[in-house]
Design an enzyme around this catalytic site. Structure first.
Site, PDB file in Angstrom:
ATOM      1  N   ALA A 231       0.801  -1.232   0.000  1.00  0.00           N
ATOM      2  CA  ALA A 231       0.000   0.000   0.000  1.00  0.00           C
ATOM      3  C   ALA A 231       0.830   1.276   0.000  1.00  0.00           C
ATOM      4  CB  ALA A 231      -1.000   0.032   1.163  1.00  0.00           C
ATOM      5  N   ALA A 232       2.146   1.171  -0.133  1.00  0.00           N
ATOM      6  CA  ALA A 232       2.952   2.400  -0.178  1.00  0.00           C
ATOM      7  C   ALA A 232       2.573   3.246  -1.388  1.00  0.00           C
ATOM      8  CB  ALA A 232       4.434   2.048  -0.209  1.00  0.00           C
ATOM      9  N   GLY A 233       2.449   2.601  -2.557  1.00  0.00           N
ATOM     10  CA  GLY A 233       2.071   3.343  -3.755  1.00  0.00           C
ATOM     11  C   GLY A 233       0.664   3.895  -3.679  1.00  0.00           C
ATOM     12  N   ASP A 234      -0.267   3.103  -3.135  1.00  0.00           N
ATOM     13  CA  ASP A 234      -1.639   3.578  -2.991  1.00  0.00           C
ATOM     14  C   ASP A 234      -1.707   4.781  -2.060  1.00  0.00           C
ATOM     15  OD1 ASP A 234      -2.507   1.458  -4.577  1.00  0.00           O
ATOM     16  OD2 ASP A 234      -2.838   0.148  -2.853  1.00  0.00           O
TER      17      ASP A 234
END
Length: 303
Positions: A250-253
């Site tokens: 979820a880093a990119g999200d």
């Protein structure tokens, strides 16, 4: 503050801790497993709302316990879930995510109800499209729905942001044309273009190739190396926060959500990218997807 609409996926993630992610033919023992609310669309909606954005979501879940949990989790941070339909006879999407000792992951997604999202469902919730100022899209829902929402949004003057994951090769130029922002990571950029981009210069040339397809700006996230914003005016570099990664899920999200929230407050693209780096810098220090999203107070305390 401008309103954000997320159109995308909702998954229940099964996060499995392993010393190393298995290669083909290898069996490994896990240290544990837990279920965490996820899905690229839901992650972005959750993160944007928790960071103070005004957020609504359109998507689909199954008529099961996972679907109810996912909707309740979004509602708990203030997301308008009136556009999330519950489908009978179809399971909620889920994902299996092994995470290794370095915090790196691999993700296998079973789409479930996400694959049943249709343009007719979008039409049933057209009020949410009309009311928003900015639309976030990803590629865990049918491509025809993504294209349809982009068409609706552009016709209504909305800012359109695409997080092209999971990345797909061979997408036509007109699929990208009209997006204000496309945000791939370096692996996704190579997949989108169908070729290896082994050097920083090659990656930047790849981003420029997306500009030529009709995108206003390409933001390439580079993990611990930070991010680039590539436009026709040139390339800007934004350093990452110095942290020790535990889980990159979820880093990119969260980066995309944070960028959208900052833009909804009237901040510049550059300031929004810096904010996205701070948020994702916290996310990677915690396990799970939505469980790793920080509050605004936590972000303000990060230096």
């Amino acid at each position: 503050m401008k309103k954000i609409l997320v159109v995308g996926s909702l998954n229940m993630d099964s996060v499995i801790r392993v010393h190393n992610i298995p290669v083909p033919g290898e069996t490994v023992l896990a240290q544990g497993i837990r279920q965490v609310p996820g899905g690229k669309g839901a992650n972005q909606a959750y993160a944007a709302a928790k960071l103070g954005g005004q957020v609504a979501m359109i998507g689909a879940v199954g008529d099961d316990a996972f679907g109810r949990q996912l909707k309740d989790n979004l509602a708990a941070v203030g997301v308008d879930i009136s556009g999330i339909e519950t489908l009978t006879g179809c399971p909620t999407g889920n994902a299996v995510i092994p995470v290794d000792d370095r915090g790196e992951n691999a993700i296998v997604v079973v789409p479930g109800a996400n694959a049943q999202l249709t343009t007719e469902m979008i039409d049933r919730h057209i009020r949410l499209v009309d009311e928003c100022d900015m639309i976030l899209l990803q590629l865990e829902i049918p491509l025809e729905v993504v294209a349809y929402v982009k068409q609706l949004g552009k016709a209504r003057g909305k800012q359109m942001i695409l997080d092209p994951a999971p990345a797909k090769a061979g997408l036509p130029d007109d699929f990208f044309a009209g997006f204000d922002i496309v945000k791939p990571n370096e692996t996704e950029l190579q997949t989108l273009l169908g070729k290896a981009l082994p050097t920083p210069q090659a990656l930047q040339e790849g981003a420029r190739a997306l500009l030529q397809k009709g995108v206003r700006a390409v933001i390439v996230t580079l993990g611990e190396m930070g991010a680039w914003m590539v436009t026709n005016a040139g390339v800007q570099t934004f350093p990452a926060c110095k942290v020790t990664a535990v889980d990159t899920t979820a880093a990119g999200d969260s980066f995309t959500a944070a960028f959208a929230v900052a833009r909804s407050r009237g901040e510049s693209d550059a300031d929004a990218i810096a904010f996205g780096n701070r948020v994702s810098g916290i996310v990677v220090t915690r396990p799970g997807a939505q469980t790793s999203v920080p509050t605004m107070e936590e972000v303000a305390g990060l230096r």
